[in-house]
Design a protein around this motif. Structure first.
Motif, mmCIF file in Angstrom:
data_model
loop_
_atom_site.group_PDB
_atom_site.id
_atom_site.type_symbol
_atom_site.label_atom_id
_atom_site.label_comp_id
_atom_site.label_asym_id
_atom_site.label_seq_id
_atom_site.Cartn_x
_atom_site.Cartn_y
_atom_site.Cartn_z
ATOM 1 N N CYS A 182 0.801 -1.234 0.000
ATOM 2 C CA CYS A 182 0.000 0.000 0.000
ATOM 3 C C CYS A 182 0.832 1.282 0.000
ATOM 4 C CB CYS A 182 -0.960 0.008 1.195
ATOM 5 S SG CYS A 182 -0.163 0.028 2.797
ATOM 6 N N GLY A 183 2.146 1.179 0.193
ATOM 7 C CA GLY A 183 3.008 2.358 0.147
ATOM 8 C C GLY A 183 3.002 3.216 1.403
ATOM 9 N N GLN A 184 2.395 2.727 2.472
ATOM 10 C CA GLN A 184 2.337 3.480 3.727
ATOM 11 C C GLN A 184 3.707 3.479 4.425
ATOM 12 O OE1 GLN A 184 -0.888 3.386 6.993
ATOM 13 N NE2 GLN A 184 0.362 1.577 7.349
ATOM 14 N N ILE A 185 4.124 4.611 4.954
ATOM 15 C CA ILE A 185 5.371 4.698 5.708
ATOM 16 C C ILE A 185 5.081 4.232 7.136
ATOM 17 C CG2 ILE A 185 7.121 6.266 6.622
ATOM 18 C CD1 ILE A 185 6.711 7.925 4.052
ATOM 19 N N PHE A 186 5.784 3.167 7.573
ATOM 20 C CA PHE A 186 5.494 2.577 8.882
ATOM 21 C C PHE A 186 6.585 2.815 9.918
ATOM 22 C CE2 PHE A 186 7.552 -0.750 6.382
ATOM 23 C CZ PHE A 186 8.533 -1.211 7.246
#
Length: 83
Positions: free
Chosen positions: A57-61
């Protein structure tokens, strides 16, 4: 301060993205608390293409930092889960 133990604990946990449930990596975690930081030398298997970003999803975690003189990922609250 002391550096983290290189070999680390023998128990591995699977770390997942909280949003899309994609597996991010396998990590040798010590203790039974929450996952706040991941030392890079303890990551067994890394499934991310870009560091600190979910491949699905390309989310920065997480953020790339130094903890006790060792490179680590500092997790953003609520962005990852582990089993």
């Amino acid at each position: 301060m002391a550096k983290p133990n290189k070999k680390g604990p023998s128990r591995t946990v699977d770390v997942f993205c909280a949003k899309c449930k994609a597996q991010l990596f396998k990590y040798r975690k010590g203790g039974k608390g929450a996952l706040i930081k991941c030392f890079k030398e303890r990551i067994v298997e890394d499934n991310t293409k870009i560091p600190c970003t979910c491949p699905e999803c390309g989310q920065i975690f997480a953020r790339d930092t130094l903890v006790r003189g060792a490179p680590a990922f500092k997790m953003v609250g609520g962005k990852v889960t582990f089993k």
